[in-house]
Design a protein around this motif. Sequence first.
Motif, mmCIF file in Angstrom:
data_model
loop_
_atom_site.group_PDB
_atom_site.id
_atom_site.type_symbol
_atom_site.label_atom_id
_atom_site.label_comp_id
_atom_site.label_asym_id
_atom_site.label_seq_id
_atom_site.Cartn_x
_atom_site.Cartn_y
_atom_site.Cartn_z
ATOM 1 N N ASN A 54 0.827 -1.209 0.000
ATOM 2 C CA ASN A 54 0.000 0.000 0.000
ATOM 3 C C ASN A 54 0.860 1.258 0.000
ATOM 4 O O ASN A 54 0.550 2.228 -0.701
ATOM 5 N N THR A 55 1.941 1.242 0.754
ATOM 6 C CA THR A 55 2.856 2.384 0.776
ATOM 7 C C THR A 55 3.483 2.596 -0.598
ATOM 8 O O THR A 55 3.576 3.728 -1.086
ATOM 9 N N ALA A 56 3.906 1.504 -1.236
ATOM 10 C CA ALA A 56 4.505 1.597 -2.574
ATOM 11 C C ALA A 56 3.508 2.177 -3.577
ATOM 12 O O ALA A 56 3.872 3.016 -4.414
ATOM 13 N N ILE A 57 2.260 1.753 -3.490
ATOM 14 C CA ILE A 57 1.230 2.263 -4.400
ATOM 15 C C ILE A 57 0.969 3.741 -4.131
ATOM 16 O O ILE A 57 0.840 4.545 -5.062
ATOM 17 N N ASP A 58 0.913 4.122 -2.863
ATOM 18 C CA ASP A 58 0.742 5.539 -2.519
ATOM 19 C C ASP A 58 1.918 6.368 -3.036
ATOM 20 O O ASP A 58 1.717 7.451 -3.606
ATOM 21 N N ASP A 59 3.135 5.876 -2.832
ATOM 22 C CA ASP A 59 4.331 6.588 -3.315
ATOM 23 C C ASP A 59 4.309 6.717 -4.837
ATOM 24 O O ASP A 59 4.684 7.753 -5.396
ATOM 25 N N PHE A 60 3.861 5.659 -5.490
ATOM 26 C CA PHE A 60 3.756 5.664 -6.951
ATOM 27 C C PHE A 60 2.751 6.734 -7.392
ATOM 28 O O PHE A 60 3.025 7.510 -8.314
ATOM 29 N N GLY A 61 1.611 6.793 -6.717
ATOM 30 C CA GLY A 61 0.608 7.813 -7.031
ATOM 31 C C GLY A 61 1.142 9.219 -6.829
ATOM 32 O O GLY A 61 0.887 10.119 -7.641
ATOM 33 N N THR A 62 1.894 9.418 -5.762
ATOM 34 C CA THR A 62 2.501 10.722 -5.502
ATOM 35 C C THR A 62 3.482 11.080 -6.610
ATOM 36 O O THR A 62 3.500 12.212 -7.108
ATOM 37 N N LYS A 63 4.295 10.109 -6.995
ATOM 38 C CA LYS A 63 5.272 10.337 -8.068
ATOM 39 C C LYS A 63 4.559 10.711 -9.373
ATOM 40 O O LYS A 63 4.981 11.620 -10.084
ATOM 41 N N LEU A 64 3.442 10.041 -9.670
ATOM 42 C CA LEU A 64 2.683 10.362 -10.882
ATOM 43 C C LEU A 64 2.106 11.770 -10.819
ATOM 44 O O LEU A 64 2.115 12.497 -11.812
ATOM 45 N N ALA A 65 1.569 12.133 -9.662
ATOM 46 C CA ALA A 65 0.993 13.461 -9.512
ATOM 47 C C ALA A 65 2.053 14.542 -9.715
ATOM 48 O O ALA A 65 1.783 15.595 -10.306
ATOM 49 N N GLU A 66 3.269 14.281 -9.252
ATOM 50 C CA GLU A 66 4.367 15.237 -9.393
ATOM 51 C C GLU A 66 4.852 15.329 -10.837
ATOM 52 O O GLU A 66 5.157 16.407 -11.331
ATOM 53 N N ARG A 67 4.923 14.186 -11.507
ATOM 54 C CA ARG A 67 5.569 14.104 -12.822
ATOM 55 C C ARG A 67 4.610 14.151 -13.988
ATOM 56 O O ARG A 67 4.973 14.578 -15.067
ATOM 57 N N GLY A 68 3.408 13.600 -13.820
ATOM 58 C CA GLY A 68 2.509 13.447 -14.957
ATOM 59 C C GLY A 68 3.027 12.360 -15.891
ATOM 60 O O GLY A 68 3.875 11.554 -15.517
#
Length: 75
Positions: A54-68
């Motif tokens: 779950n943490t990895a998925i949350d971090d991935f979502g954060t990375k996507l939001a930052e980068r697009g």
Amino acid sequence: MRYEKRTALVIGNQSYPASLKNPVNDARAVSKTLKDLGFDVVIEKTDIDFDEMNTAIDDFGTKLAERGGAAYVLS
């Protein structure tokens, strides 16, 4: 369609009772292939528990939001 920013999350868990034979090796191979294909961020996680996933998925979502850009998840 070609995206400039490509981010991937690859999860390989081998510790499940009914697991594939080599999911950790497969995850490493997929991560390498994605890097070779031009993914500039590949987050690779192996043998993680539910909370870590779950943490990895949350971090991935954060990375996507930052980068697009384009996203790819392989688990």
